[in-house]
Write a protein that holds these residues in place. Structure first.
Motif, PDB file in Angstrom:
ATOM      1  N   HIS A 238      42.524  42.177  -0.583  1.00 46.76           N
ATOM      2  CA  HIS A 238      42.540  41.867   0.853  1.00 46.76           C
ATOM      3  C   HIS A 238      43.272  42.946   1.646  1.00 46.76           C
ATOM      4  CE1 HIS A 238      42.396  39.407   4.388  1.00 46.76           C
ATOM      5  NE2 HIS A 238      43.747  39.478   4.518  1.00 46.76           N
ATOM      6  N   GLU A 239      44.353  43.452   1.115  1.00 50.02           N
ATOM      7  CA  GLU A 239      45.104  44.508   1.793  1.00 50.02           C
ATOM      8  C   GLU A 239      44.289  45.792   1.865  1.00 50.02           C
ATOM      9  OE1 GLU A 239      48.729  44.917  -0.300  1.00 50.02           O
ATOM     10  OE2 GLU A 239      49.616  43.071   0.528  1.00 50.02           O
ATOM     11  N   GLU A 240      43.555  46.081   0.801  1.00 58.03           N
ATOM     12  CA  GLU A 240      42.724  47.297   0.802  1.00 58.03           C
ATOM     13  C   GLU A 240      41.652  47.223   1.875  1.00 58.03           C
ATOM     14  OE1 GLU A 240      41.191  47.737  -3.099  1.00 58.03           O
ATOM     15  OE2 GLU A 240      43.107  48.422  -3.964  1.00 58.03           O
ATOM     16  N   GLU A 241      41.100  46.053   2.093  1.00 59.83           N
ATOM     17  CA  GLU A 241      40.073  45.912   3.131  1.00 59.83           C
ATOM     18  C   GLU A 241      40.672  46.135   4.509  1.00 59.83           C
ATOM     19  OE1 GLU A 241      38.330  42.107   2.682  1.00 59.83           O
ATOM     20  OE2 GLU A 241      37.251  42.636   0.830  1.00 59.83           O
ATOM     21  N   LEU A 242      41.929  45.626   4.697  1.00 61.64           N
ATOM     22  CA  LEU A 242      42.570  45.814   5.992  1.00 61.64           C
ATOM     23  C   LEU A 242      42.838  47.287   6.260  1.00 61.64           C
ATOM     24  CD1 LEU A 242      45.138  42.849   5.984  1.00 61.64           C
ATOM     25  CD2 LEU A 242      43.101  43.090   7.399  1.00 61.64           C
ATOM     26  N   LYS A 243      43.283  48.004   5.247  1.00 58.73           N
ATOM     27  CA  LYS A 243      43.535  49.442   5.422  1.00 58.73           C
ATOM     28  C   LYS A 243      42.244  50.198   5.744  1.00 58.73           C
ATOM     29  CE  LYS A 243      47.656  49.759   2.523  1.00 58.73           C
ATOM     30  NZ  LYS A 243      48.257  50.338   1.309  1.00 58.73           N
ATOM     31  N   ALA A 244      41.168  49.828   5.120  1.00 60.60           N
ATOM     32  CA  ALA A 244      39.874  50.503   5.374  1.00 60.60           C
ATOM     33  C   ALA A 244      39.429  50.288   6.810  1.00 60.60           C
ATOM     34  CB  ALA A 244      38.821  49.997   4.388  1.00 60.60           C
ATOM     35  N   GLU A 245      39.642  49.051   7.270  1.00 59.47           N
ATOM     36  CA  GLU A 245      39.247  48.761   8.658  1.00 59.47           C
ATOM     37  C   GLU A 245      40.114  49.544   9.642  1.00 59.47           C
ATOM     38  OE1 GLU A 245      39.452  44.597   9.183  1.00 59.47           O
ATOM     39  OE2 GLU A 245      37.628  44.205   7.996  1.00 59.47           O
ATOM     40  N   GLU A 246      41.406  49.707   9.353  1.00 57.67           N
ATOM     41  CA  GLU A 246      42.285  50.462  10.232  1.00 57.67           C
ATOM     42  C   GLU A 246      41.856  51.931  10.301  1.00 57.67           C
ATOM     43  OE1 GLU A 246      46.183  49.940   8.807  1.00 57.67           O
ATOM     44  OE2 GLU A 246      46.420  47.891   9.560  1.00 57.67           O
ATOM     45  N   VAL A 247      41.470  52.500   9.137  1.00 59.49           N
ATOM     46  CA  VAL A 247      41.006  53.896   9.101  1.00 59.49           C
ATOM     47  C   VAL A 247      39.748  54.059   9.941  1.00 59.49           C
ATOM     48  CG1 VAL A 247      40.045  55.686   7.630  1.00 59.49           C
ATOM     49  CG2 VAL A 247      42.063  54.397   6.880  1.00 59.49           C
ATOM     50  N   LYS A 248      38.821  53.109   9.820  1.00 66.62           N
ATOM     51  CA  LYS A 248      37.574  53.174  10.590  1.00 66.62           C
ATOM     52  C   LYS A 248      37.865  53.097  12.094  1.00 66.62           C
ATOM     53  CE  LYS A 248      34.462  51.222   7.114  1.00 66.62           C
ATOM     54  NZ  LYS A 248      33.559  50.108   6.765  1.00 66.62           N
ATOM     55  N   ALA A 249      38.827  52.212  12.445  1.00 63.78           N
ATOM     56  CA  ALA A 249      39.169  52.073  13.867  1.00 63.78           C
ATOM     57  C   ALA A 249      39.757  53.365  14.428  1.00 63.78           C
ATOM     58  CB  ALA A 249      40.146  50.912  14.047  1.00 63.78           C
ATOM     59  N   GLU A 250      40.619  54.019  13.649  1.00 68.37           N
ATOM     60  CA  GLU A 250      41.217  55.268  14.099  1.00 68.37           C
ATOM     61  C   GLU A 250      40.154  56.354  14.279  1.00 68.37           C
ATOM     62  OE1 GLU A 250      44.194  56.215  11.306  1.00 68.37           O
ATOM     63  OE2 GLU A 250      45.626  54.691  12.018  1.00 68.37           O
ATOM     64  N   GLU A 251      39.220  56.431  13.319  1.00 71.03           N
ATOM     65  CA  GLU A 251      38.151  57.439  13.426  1.00 71.03           C
ATOM     66  C   GLU A 251      37.283  57.188  14.659  1.00 71.03           C
ATOM     67  OE1 GLU A 251      36.065  57.225   9.767  1.00 71.03           O
ATOM     68  OE2 GLU A 251      37.564  58.365   8.629  1.00 71.03           O
ATOM     69  N   ALA A 252      36.977  55.912  14.905  1.00 73.30           N
ATOM     70  CA  ALA A 252      36.160  55.584  16.078  1.00 73.30           C
ATOM     71  C   ALA A 252      36.868  55.978  17.363  1.00 73.30           C
ATOM     72  CB  ALA A 252      35.846  54.080  16.072  1.00 73.30           C
ATOM     73  N   LEU A 253      38.209  55.721  17.414  1.00 72.49           N
ATOM     74  CA  LEU A 253      38.986  56.071  18.598  1.00 72.49           C
ATOM     75  C   LEU A 253      38.997  57.586  18.826  1.00 72.49           C
ATOM     76  CD1 LEU A 253      40.774  55.105  20.896  1.00 72.49           C
ATOM     77  CD2 LEU A 253      42.739  55.286  19.347  1.00 72.49           C
ATOM     78  N   GLU A 254      39.126  58.388  17.779  1.00 75.56           N
ATOM     79  CA  GLU A 254      39.096  59.849  17.892  1.00 75.56           C
ATOM     80  C   GLU A 254      37.744  60.332  18.395  1.00 75.56           C
ATOM     81  OE1 GLU A 254      40.143  61.372  14.133  1.00 75.56           O
ATOM     82  OE2 GLU A 254      42.290  60.858  14.293  1.00 75.56           O
ATOM     83  N   ASN A 255      36.680  59.765  17.855  1.00 79.09           N
ATOM     84  CA  ASN A 255      35.318  60.166  18.300  1.00 79.09           C
ATOM     85  C   ASN A 255      35.106  59.844  19.773  1.00 79.09           C
ATOM     86  OD1 ASN A 255      34.663  61.118  15.774  1.00 79.09           O
ATOM     87  ND2 ASN A 255      33.786  59.173  15.081  1.00 79.09           N
ATOM     88  N   GLU A 256      35.598  58.687  20.212  1.00 73.84           N
ATOM     89  CA  GLU A 256      35.439  58.297  21.623  1.00 73.84           C
ATOM     90  C   GLU A 256      36.207  59.234  22.544  1.00 73.84           C
ATOM     91  OE1 GLU A 256      36.181  54.423  24.505  1.00 73.84           O
ATOM     92  OE2 GLU A 256      36.564  54.299  22.352  1.00 73.84           O
ATOM     93  N   THR A 257      37.411  59.701  22.099  1.00 72.20           N
ATOM     94  CA  THR A 257      38.204  60.630  22.911  1.00 72.20           C
ATOM     95  C   THR A 257      37.499  61.970  23.042  1.00 72.20           C
ATOM     96  OG1 THR A 257      40.225  59.582  22.153  1.00 72.20           O
ATOM     97  CG2 THR A 257      40.430  61.780  23.134  1.00 72.20           C
ATOM     98  N   ILE A 258      36.910  62.444  21.967  1.00 72.43           N
ATOM     99  CA  ILE A 258      36.175  63.729  22.006  1.00 72.43           C
ATOM    100  C   ILE A 258      34.998  63.640  22.936  1.00 72.43           C
ATOM    101  CG2 ILE A 258      34.760  65.285  20.618  1.00 72.43           C
ATOM    102  CD1 ILE A 258      36.612  64.622  18.247  1.00 72.43           C
ATOM    103  N   GLU A 259      34.218  62.538  22.898  1.00 74.19           N
ATOM    104  CA  GLU A 259      33.056  62.395  23.772  1.00 74.19           C
ATOM    105  C   GLU A 259      33.471  62.315  25.232  1.00 74.19           C
ATOM    106  OE1 GLU A 259      31.044  59.004  22.370  1.00 74.19           O
ATOM    107  OE2 GLU A 259      30.248  59.966  20.564  1.00 74.19           O
ATOM    108  N   THR A 260      34.650  61.691  25.509  1.00 76.44           N
ATOM    109  CA  THR A 260      35.105  61.552  26.892  1.00 76.44           C
ATOM    110  C   THR A 260      35.498  62.894  27.483  1.00 76.44           C
ATOM    111  OG1 THR A 260      35.906  59.347  26.399  1.00 76.44           O
ATOM    112  CG2 THR A 260      36.766  60.404  28.391  1.00 76.44           C
ATOM    113  N   ILE A 261      36.134  63.753  26.668  1.00 78.66           N
ATOM    114  CA  ILE A 261      36.551  65.061  27.153  1.00 78.66           C
ATOM    115  C   ILE A 261      35.357  65.935  27.492  1.00 78.66           C
ATOM    116  CG2 ILE A 261      37.695  67.214  26.488  1.00 78.66           C
ATOM    117  CD1 ILE A 261      39.626  65.493  24.864  1.00 78.66           C
TER     118      ILE A 261
END
Length: 204
Positions: free
Chosen positions: A9-32
């Motif tokens: 269960h903890e491993e799944e939570l960490k994977a979701e956090e990594v995906k969220a961070e990557e999505a946030l970085e991609n959104e910042t690049i597209e906005t710039i």
């Protein structure tokens, strides 16, 4: 004894956090670097190019107008010169139209003057004839003078090669050097142009 393996269960939570961070970085690049910024840059370059083209067209138009103005001024100057030359030619033609005719009349005047010089004014028989010749001569000279014919009779004046033709030089105590002593034949000019120089004897 502690379990070394992570909880699934903890491993799944960490994977979701990594995906969220990557999505946030991609959104910042597209906005710039979004499409709005690209369109604004392209629009600015297009407007600058259009202004430069308009300025170039304005300069070319001004140069063309200046060239046309110069052409008009040159044309006016040429017309004015032609008009002035035409007036001068007409004036010359009017002044000197009688040149040849006047030259043919000079021998007639000369003959009348010779007749007066050779006549004896004391002779009663020819006195009336002489008076008639004098009147004819005066009337003749007055008539031609109205058309610009003037006599050149320089006796006692300084010799002028433009108006006089010297047929000889003679020593004289009564005249200064280079002075016309005797006029052998009167000269004539028509409106300032010499048609026959006076033939003279010059003192030395």
């Amino acid at each position: 004894m502690t379990d070394k393996h992570n909880n699934p269960h903890e491993e799944e939570l960490k994977a979701e956090e990594v995906k969220a961070e990557e999505a946030l970085e991609n959104e910042t690049i597209e906005t710039i670097g979004d499409d709005g910024d690209i369109e604004w840059n392209e629009s600015g370059e297009t407007e600058g190019s259009l202004v430069a083209e308009l300025e170039a067209a304005l300069i070319a138009s001004q140069a063309q107008v200046k060239e046309q103005q110069d052409s008009v001024l040159r044309a006016k100057a040429e017309v004015e010169n032609m008009r002035r030359r035409s007036e001068q030619e007409i004036d010359k033609a009017r002044k000197y139209a009688l040149n040849k005719f006047a030259e043919e009349l000079l021998p007639v005047i000369d003959n009348l003057e010779r007749a007066l010089q050779a006549s004896d004014s004391e002779d009663e028989v020819v006195k009336s004839i002489i008076e008639g010749v004098e009147m004819t001569h005066k009337s003749f000279v007055d008539t031609v003078s109205k058309f610009g014919l003037e006599v050149i009779n320089p006796e006692g004046e300084a010799f002028n090669p433009e108006l006089h033709q010297a047929i000889g030089m003679q020593e004289s105590a009564e005249h200064e050097s280079n002075t016309v002593m005797i006029v052998m034949q009167k000269g004539y000019q028509l409106n300032g142009r010499v048609i026959r120089p006076a033939m003279v004897m010059v003192a030395k």
